[in-house]
Enzyme design. Sequence first.
Site, short mmCIF file in Angstrom:
data_model
loop_
_atom_site.label_atom_id
_atom_site.label_comp_id
_atom_site.label_asym_id
_atom_site.label_seq_id
_atom_site.Cartn_x
_atom_site.Cartn_y
_atom_site.Cartn_z
N ILE A 1 -22.14 10.56 -4.83
CA ILE A 1 -21.21 11.47 -4.16
C ILE A 1 -21.74 12.90 -4.18
O ILE A 1 -21.78 13.59 -3.17
CB ILE A 1 -19.82 11.39 -4.81
CG1 ILE A 1 -19.20 10.01 -4.56
CG2 ILE A 1 -18.90 12.49 -4.27
CD1 ILE A 1 -17.90 9.79 -5.30
N GLU B 1 -26.56 18.60 -12.94
CA GLU B 1 -26.55 17.27 -13.56
C GLU B 1 -26.96 17.40 -15.03
O GLU B 1 -27.98 18.01 -15.35
CB GLU B 1 -27.51 16.33 -12.83
CG GLU B 1 -27.73 14.98 -13.48
CD GLU B 1 -26.44 14.19 -13.69
OE1 GLU B 1 -26.22 13.73 -14.83
OE2 GLU B 1 -25.67 14.03 -12.72
N GLU C 1 0.85 -1.20 0.00
CA GLU C 1 0.00 0.00 0.00
C GLU C 1 0.88 1.24 0.00
O GLU C 1 1.79 1.36 0.80
CB GLU C 1 -0.91 0.01 1.23
CG GLU C 1 -1.69 1.29 1.46
CD GLU C 1 -2.58 1.65 0.29
OE1 GLU C 1 -2.42 2.77 -0.25
OE2 GLU C 1 -3.44 0.83 -0.10
N GLY D 1 -7.56 2.26 2.12
CA GLY D 1 -7.89 2.76 0.80
C GLY D 1 -8.76 4.00 0.81
O GLY D 1 -8.95 4.67 1.82
N SER E 1 -17.84 15.75 -9.23
CA SER E 1 -18.21 14.38 -8.86
C SER E 1 -18.81 13.70 -10.08
O SER E 1 -19.99 13.34 -10.12
CB SER E 1 -19.20 14.39 -7.69
OG SER E 1 -20.35 15.13 -8.01
N ASP F 1 -12.65 -1.76 -7.77
CA ASP F 1 -12.86 -0.77 -8.82
C ASP F 1 -12.10 -1.04 -10.10
O ASP F 1 -12.43 -0.47 -11.15
CB ASP F 1 -12.46 0.63 -8.30
CG ASP F 1 -13.41 1.15 -7.24
OD1 ASP F 1 -14.33 0.41 -6.85
OD2 ASP F 1 -13.21 2.29 -6.79
N HIS G 1 -42.97 -3.20 17.49
CA HIS G 1 -43.67 -1.93 17.32
C HIS G 1 -43.30 -0.99 18.47
O HIS G 1 -43.28 -1.40 19.62
CB HIS G 1 -45.19 -2.17 17.34
CG HIS G 1 -45.98 -0.90 17.28
ND1 HIS G 1 -46.14 -0.18 16.10
CD2 HIS G 1 -46.65 -0.20 18.24
CE1 HIS G 1 -46.88 0.88 16.34
NE2 HIS G 1 -47.20 0.89 17.64
#
Length: 463
Positions: free
Chosen positions: A181, A200, A32, A38, A266, A308, A442
Amino acid sequence: MTYDLIVIGSGPAGYVGAIRARQLGLQTAIVEMDKPGGVCLNVGCIPTKALIHKAKEFRAAEGLKKHGLQVDASRFDFSGVTQYAKTVSTKLSKSVAFLLKKAGVEAITGSAKFLSPTTVEVSRGEEKEVLTGKHFLIATGSRPKNLPGLSIDEERILSSTGALFLKQLPKKIAIIGAGAIGVEFAYIYRSFGSEVYLIEVMPRILPLEDSEAVETLTKQYIKQGIQVLTSTKVLQAEAIDEGMRLSIQKQDGEAETLIVDKVLLSVGRTINTDHLGLENIPLTTEKGFLSVNSRYQTAVPHIYAAGDVIPTPLLAHVASEEAINAIESIVNPQKEPVDFSGLIPSCIYSDPELASFGEQEALLVKASRPFKKTVFPYRGIGKSVATDQPEGFIKLLSDPETEQVLGVTIVGAQATELIHETMLLKQTKQSIRTLAHMIHAHPTFSEGIMEVAKLALGEAINL
């Protein structure tokens, strides 16, 4: 030293795969270049949810004003919120390092590059080390993507990483891209008082989710004061003294100028396969992705890939499951591959939350496949009314003959927690009668799951 397995990357695929390998007796090393855990743990899923938690606390204080509480936010320190997110991530990163050590995984810091199909070079500045492995698991993840004319500098133009750890709350922020995101950050920044423009290019936010659920979420975002700009293109971006000037074009062709302090990009991810030395194996990629078979083997049989870097949903929980299956295939090549298609939850941690899995209504209609649609509103759930969270619904799509679940979408409070009960029903191929006739405590939000099943059977009580 020769290892049975060398894992490259310590995100949700890498560290989970490495620990499972040690459980199965493989001598394992993990390489790493940054902190253990990560993107997800350090600059993704975990710190984002920490910010969302604090955003909900902030909004809750505002909600008590109607009962006489006076809130003085003049001394509010936004940097303390982002520091909290960083502290949470650091704590969990250290936990991953502890778990790797406990399992007996050798953790090696550095950047890995293949020299041959059986060796990798690990670089730490000027220092280099060559490792030999019988098997490899590539789990190097992804990074934020740029747009032409918009390059992330973490000053004016932010990635999700930069947006997580701002020390000062922007007065105005434009978020380009309304996937998970973008939608989550829109909620975070608006909750703390920023003026938010959620831009968007597609006709709706969260274009891959159920349209009715997205409509409910969009209405709530607009009610919260978020400027939702769909079917909108960013034509130009220019740095100015005040921040950034954006030229946008709306659906009707009308041009508009936005001046904001910050821009958050994003718009997708770039896959981290470009510095692995794949030409030395050799392996090729398509759009950055590695191709694998049902056992997660690449074209070089002893080299596996998960997360990914392969063309499956870019989700942490998917990555972990893929890594486990890859490792188990190494140890037992005769093991049948696990097919979890149709059983992958998609979760948006907005307010209200949105969660789904399985078939979507629009695709079933397009395929002319018979199905029964049942929708139970949150207003029929006692606890949602008692806790002042009545907006949302549970949509159940079931097979009219077998009464088995085809897909579920939930938009509303705690949707990301509620989704799993219906997933278990689908995985075990049980009838929705199992849920309808199972006693639920409940008052709980999960009563809504029972109620939607009862409604599908014509046995609804609270509607």
